[in-house]
Design an enzyme around this catalytic site. Structure first.
Site, PDB file in Angstrom:
ATOM      1  N   CYS A 112       0.885  -1.178   0.000  1.00 35.56           N
ATOM      2  CA  CYS A 112       0.000   0.000   0.000  1.00 35.56           C
ATOM      3  C   CYS A 112       0.917   1.219   0.000  1.00 35.56           C
ATOM      4  CB  CYS A 112      -0.852  -0.035   1.265  1.00 35.56           C
ATOM      5  SG  CYS A 112      -1.731   1.487   1.645  1.00 35.56           S
ATOM      6  N   HIS A 113       0.417   2.353  -0.499  1.00 32.05           N
ATOM      7  CA  HIS A 113       1.317   3.514  -0.569  1.00 32.05           C
ATOM      8  C   HIS A 113       1.818   3.956   0.813  1.00 32.05           C
ATOM      9  CE1 HIS A 113       2.711   6.460  -3.740  1.00 32.05           C
ATOM     10  NE2 HIS A 113       3.462   6.637  -2.682  1.00 32.05           N
ATOM     11  N   THR A 114       1.057   3.669   1.862  1.00 35.76           N
ATOM     12  CA  THR A 114       1.480   4.073   3.207  1.00 35.76           C
ATOM     13  C   THR A 114       2.810   3.399   3.585  1.00 35.76           C
ATOM     14  OG1 THR A 114      -0.861   4.311   3.733  1.00 35.76           O
ATOM     15  CG2 THR A 114       0.670   4.365   5.587  1.00 35.76           C
ATOM     16  N   HIS A 132       1.352  -3.906   5.958  1.00 31.13           N
ATOM     17  CA  HIS A 132       0.125  -3.896   6.773  1.00 31.13           C
ATOM     18  C   HIS A 132      -1.094  -4.392   6.002  1.00 31.13           C
ATOM     19  CE1 HIS A 132       0.103  -0.111   4.621  1.00 31.13           C
ATOM     20  NE2 HIS A 132      -1.199  -0.094   4.772  1.00 31.13           N
ATOM     21  N   GLU A 133      -0.909  -4.753   4.723  1.00 35.12           N
ATOM     22  CA  GLU A 133      -2.061  -5.266   3.956  1.00 35.12           C
ATOM     23  C   GLU A 133      -1.771  -6.742   3.724  1.00 35.12           C
ATOM     24  OE1 GLU A 133      -3.922  -2.456   0.915  1.00 35.12           O
ATOM     25  OE2 GLU A 133      -3.301  -4.100  -0.354  1.00 35.12           O
ATOM     26  N   CYS A 193     -13.323   0.686  24.742  1.00 34.94           N
ATOM     27  CA  CYS A 193     -13.163   2.136  24.940  1.00 34.94           C
ATOM     28  C   CYS A 193     -14.375   2.886  24.375  1.00 34.94           C
ATOM     29  CB  CYS A 193     -11.865   2.612  24.303  1.00 34.94           C
ATOM     30  SG  CYS A 193     -11.927   2.651  22.509  1.00 34.94           S
ATOM     31  N   CYS A 224     -14.715   2.477  20.623  1.00 35.13           N
ATOM     32  CA  CYS A 224     -15.214   1.158  20.201  1.00 35.13           C
ATOM     33  C   CYS A 224     -16.704   1.036  20.497  1.00 35.13           C
ATOM     34  CB  CYS A 224     -14.417   0.052  20.877  1.00 35.13           C
ATOM     35  SG  CYS A 224     -12.759  -0.097  20.179  1.00 35.13           S
ATOM     36  N   CYS A 237     -10.169   3.618  17.987  1.00 33.45           N
ATOM     37  CA  CYS A 237      -9.944   2.957  19.296  1.00 33.45           C
ATOM     38  C   CYS A 237      -8.838   3.664  20.089  1.00 33.45           C
ATOM     39  CB  CYS A 237      -9.573   1.503  19.043  1.00 33.45           C
ATOM     40  SG  CYS A 237      -9.102   0.610  20.538  1.00 33.45           S
ATOM     41  N   ARG A 268      -5.625   2.526  18.034  1.00 30.83           N
ATOM     42  CA  ARG A 268      -5.690   3.328  16.804  1.00 30.83           C
ATOM     43  C   ARG A 268      -4.305   3.392  16.173  1.00 30.83           C
ATOM     44  NH1 ARG A 268      -6.957   9.480  18.329  1.00 30.83           N
ATOM     45  NH2 ARG A 268      -8.726   8.498  19.340  1.00 30.83           N
ATOM     46  N   CYS A 326      -6.369  -3.478   3.964  1.00 32.00           N
ATOM     47  CA  CYS A 326      -6.190  -2.015   4.039  1.00 32.00           C
ATOM     48  C   CYS A 326      -6.884  -1.317   2.883  1.00 32.00           C
ATOM     49  CB  CYS A 326      -4.731  -1.586   4.129  1.00 32.00           C
ATOM     50  SG  CYS A 326      -4.640   0.219   4.159  1.00 32.00           S
ATOM     51  N   ARG A 344      -2.649  -3.128  -7.162  1.00 32.85           N
ATOM     52  CA  ARG A 344      -2.039  -3.870  -6.064  1.00 32.85           C
ATOM     53  C   ARG A 344      -1.146  -4.991  -6.592  1.00 32.85           C
ATOM     54  NH1 ARG A 344      -2.389   0.062  -3.067  1.00 32.85           N
ATOM     55  NH2 ARG A 344      -3.397  -0.046  -1.031  1.00 32.85           N
TER      56      ARG A 344
HETATM   57  P1  NAD Z   1      -1.222   4.882  -5.194  1.00 31.74           P
HETATM   58  O1  NAD Z   1       0.145   5.415  -5.257  1.00 31.74           O
HETATM   59  O2  NAD Z   1      -1.489   3.545  -5.778  1.00 31.74           O
HETATM   60  O3  NAD Z   1      -2.258   5.915  -5.858  1.00 31.74           O
HETATM   61  C1  NAD Z   1      -2.192   7.306  -5.661  1.00 31.74           C
HETATM   62  C2  NAD Z   1      -2.635   8.001  -6.946  1.00 31.74           C
HETATM   63  O4  NAD Z   1      -2.733   9.410  -6.697  1.00 31.74           O
HETATM   64  C3  NAD Z   1      -1.650   7.822  -8.111  1.00 31.74           C
HETATM   65  O5  NAD Z   1      -2.357   7.342  -9.247  1.00 31.74           O
HETATM   66  C4  NAD Z   1      -1.095   9.235  -8.329  1.00 31.74           C
HETATM   67  O6  NAD Z   1      -0.792   9.494  -9.692  1.00 31.74           O
HETATM   68  C5  NAD Z   1      -2.245  10.104  -7.824  1.00 31.74           C
HETATM   69  N1  NAD Z   1      -1.868  11.460  -7.427  1.00 31.74           N
HETATM   70  C6  NAD Z   1      -0.795  11.836  -6.684  1.00 31.74           C
HETATM   71  N2  NAD Z   1      -0.810  13.174  -6.495  1.00 31.74           N
HETATM   72  C7  NAD Z   1      -1.915  13.647  -7.119  1.00 31.74           C
HETATM   73  C8  NAD Z   1      -2.484  14.953  -7.283  1.00 31.74           C
HETATM   74  N3  NAD Z   1      -1.903  16.031  -6.761  1.00 31.74           N
HETATM   75  N4  NAD Z   1      -3.635  15.062  -7.977  1.00 31.74           N
HETATM   76  C9  NAD Z   1      -4.234  13.958  -8.508  1.00 31.74           C
HETATM   77  N5  NAD Z   1      -3.733  12.715  -8.410  1.00 31.74           N
HETATM   78  C10 NAD Z   1      -2.590  12.566  -7.710  1.00 31.74           C
HETATM   79  O7  NAD Z   1      -1.613   4.891  -3.627  1.00 31.74           O
HETATM   80  P2  NAD Z   1      -2.761   4.087  -2.815  1.00 31.74           P
HETATM   81  O8  NAD Z   1      -2.148   2.863  -2.213  1.00 31.74           O
HETATM   82  O9  NAD Z   1      -3.982   3.990  -3.642  1.00 31.74           O
HETATM   83  O10 NAD Z   1      -2.982   5.095  -1.582  1.00 31.74           O
HETATM   84  C11 NAD Z   1      -3.559   6.377  -1.802  1.00 31.74           C
HETATM   85  C12 NAD Z   1      -3.406   7.238  -0.560  1.00 31.74           C
HETATM   86  O11 NAD Z   1      -4.224   6.721   0.518  1.00 31.74           O
HETATM   87  C13 NAD Z   1      -1.986   7.292   0.006  1.00 31.74           C
HETATM   88  O12 NAD Z   1      -1.760   8.603   0.489  1.00 31.74           O
HETATM   89  C14 NAD Z   1      -2.048   6.304   1.160  1.00 31.74           C
HETATM   90  O13 NAD Z   1      -1.039   6.565   2.132  1.00 31.74           O
HETATM   91  C15 NAD Z   1      -3.420   6.603   1.691  1.00 31.74           C
HETATM   92  N6  NAD Z   1      -4.057   5.576   2.534  1.00 31.74           N
HETATM   93  C16 NAD Z   1      -4.799   6.029   3.577  1.00 31.74           C
HETATM   94  C17 NAD Z   1      -5.491   5.129   4.378  1.00 31.74           C
HETATM   95  C18 NAD Z   1      -6.379   5.606   5.481  1.00 31.74           C
HETATM   96  O14 NAD Z   1      -6.840   4.770   6.269  1.00 31.74           O
HETATM   97  N7  NAD Z   1      -6.671   6.893   5.591  1.00 31.74           N
HETATM   98  C19 NAD Z   1      -5.387   3.751   4.109  1.00 31.74           C
HETATM   99  C20 NAD Z   1      -4.654   3.335   2.989  1.00 31.74           C
HETATM  100  C21 NAD Z   1      -3.986   4.260   2.212  1.00 31.74           C
HETATM  101 ZN    ZN Z   2      -2.592   0.877   3.647  1.00 31.73          ZN
HETATM  102 ZN    ZN Z   3     -11.143   0.562  21.699  1.00 31.57          ZN
END
Ligand code: NAD
Ligand code: ZN
Ligand code: ZN
Length: 379
Positions: free
Chosen positions: A48-50, A70-71, A103, A106, A114, A118, A178, A373
């Site tokens: 995942c990107h994270t 984490h995935e 908590c 939850c 959580c 969290r 994830c 993915r």
């Molecule tokens: P990814 O890299 O596969 O996809 C991201 C996409 O965003 C790419 O296609 C990229 O070209 C595009 N992009 C980047 N900057 C941009 C902009 N300024 N305008 C338009 N498009 C843009 O990543 P992913 O795995 O799909 O994850 C996406 C985001 O979600 C990441 O920031 C990741 O960390 C986050 N994330 C958050 C959670 C959460 O629980 N909040 C969970 C998982 C992932």
């Molecule tokens: Zn993730």
């Molecule tokens: Zn909890």
């Protein structure tokens, strides 16, 4: 009881020794699970990107050496003291944000934040004793978001484990641990578009396309995909995206382009990029009076969200979510059932597969913006 229960397990893990350097497959020692912990045999994990942000260590201050990941999907190998709801052999998804069940969060229907479990990206140790369960020749190797799935075995708090239908194919449902649940839930649980509405999705990676899938399931009639990489647009058609905007093709802000396309703005927007400018655009492109924007992307540590307060006075709403507001233990088994009943397709999110030894290839693909993915097979 498995023969390894209570013993240290020696296995392979991909260790991130320093920021931005290729992971190295090492033999690590994995200690047995302690109180309220379980040890999992990971069968499949994906990137995942994270993970990439914390590997690059651009997003936040990071902890090294560390086992990222984490995935994933796996099987319970053994359980620690006090664990009654899981047993060896259970099929599970580890999740980066947990559910203690006790908590205020939850107990609240509105929150999955959580207090105990969290997401915490800075903690590299287990809660029970403040130590790691991974080591190499006695030197500790740190955990990542309580999951560290880039290892054949990992130790996780029981509250971060969703027990799922044993018939679910683990090489497919691992993506629900994830990205796909996050995007889907961001739309279905948080943005909540109504039938016939318009939804803009910023970022067409797996998370954004899962958000688009949620919009399609909710009956949105226009789904506008925004990405800087036009190579994403063809693939996105499979996810119900009806129109595409590449901000690079215009000499005005993308929020203005979207407002013109939609007679004043979209009903809902979901941001899945992690880019601060995209977050601001995602908010400013929703219609006044009723528009709701949801932030999902993980921002750079120094990012500041700047918009004119009038945008709020004009009755626009800004929200954010981790894991699409799903509670891992209570809600994820039913997301897996959506897949089993063919209400949700996950195969189309899986574009690549590599063996564990080639894990760095998954990083290269994501950095190049190729595919969605990449499944990493542990065996
Ligand atoms: P990814 O890299 O596969 O996809 C991201 C996409 O965003 C790419 O296609 C990229 O070209 C595009 N992009 C980047 N900057 C941009 C902009 N300024 N305008 C338009 N498009 C843009 O990543 P992913 O795995 O799909 O994850 C996406 C985001 O979600 C990441 O920031 C990741 O960390 C986050 N994330 C958050 C959670 C959460 O629980 N909040 C969970 C998982 C992932
Ligand atoms: Zn993730
Ligand atoms: Zn909890």
């Amino acid at each position: 009881m498995s023969s390894t229960a209570g013993q240290v397990i020696k296995c392979k893990a991909a260790v991130a020794w320093e920021p931005g350097k290729p992971l190295v497959i090492e033999e690590v020692e994995v200690a047995p699970p302690q109180k309220m912990e379980v040890r999992l045999k990971i069968l499949f994990t994906s990137l995942c990107h994270t993970d990439v942000y914390f590997w690059e260590a651009k997003a936040q201050d990071s902890v090294f050496p560390r086992i990222l990941g984490h995935e994933a999907a796996g099987i319970v190998e053994s359980v620690g003291e006090g664990v009654t709801e899981l047993a060896p052999g259970d099929h599970v998804l580890p999740v980066f944000t947990g559910e203690c069940g006790e908590c205020a969060h939850c107990k609240s229907e509105d929150s999955n934040m959580c207090s105990l479990l969290r997401i915490n990206t800075e903690r590299g140790v287990m809660l029970n004793d403040g130590k790691t369960r991974f080591s190499i020749n006695g030197k500790p190797i740190y955990h990542f978001v309580g999951t560290s799935t880039f290892s054949e075995y990992t130790v996780v708090h029981v509250g971060c484990v969703a027990k799922i239908n044993p018939l679910a194919p683990l090489d497919k449902v691992c993506v629900l641990s994830c990205g796909i649940s996050t995007g889907l839930g961001a739309t279905l649980n948080v943005a909540k578009p109504t039938k016939g509405s318009s939804v803009a999705v910023f970022g067409l990676g797996a998370v954004g396309l899962a958000a688009a899938e949620g919009a399609r399931l909710a009956g949105a009639s226009r789904i506008i995909g925004v990405d800087l990489n036009s190579g994403r647009f063809e693939e996105a058609k499979k996810f119900g995206v009806t129109e595409f905007v590449n901000p690079k093709d215009y000499d005005k802000p993308v929020q203005e382009v979207i407002a013109e396309m939609t007679d004043g703005g979209v009903d809902r927007s979901v941001e899945c990029t992690g880019n601060i400018n995209a977050m601001i655009s995602a908010f400013e492109c929703v219609h006044d009076g009723w528009g709701v924007a949801v932030l999902v992307g993980v921002p750079h540590k120094d990012a500041v969200f700047k918009t004119h307060p009038m945008n709020f006075l004009n009755e626009r709403t800004l929200k954010g979510t981790f894991y699409g507001n799903y509670k891992p233990r209570s809600d994820i088994p039913s997301v897996v059932e959506m897949y089993m009943k063919k209400e949700l397709e996950v195969e189309k999110f899986i574009t690549h597969e590599v063996g564990f030894a080639e894990i760095n290839k998954a990083f290269e693909l994501m950095l190049k913006g190729e595919g969605l993915r990449c499944i990493i097979r542990m065996e």
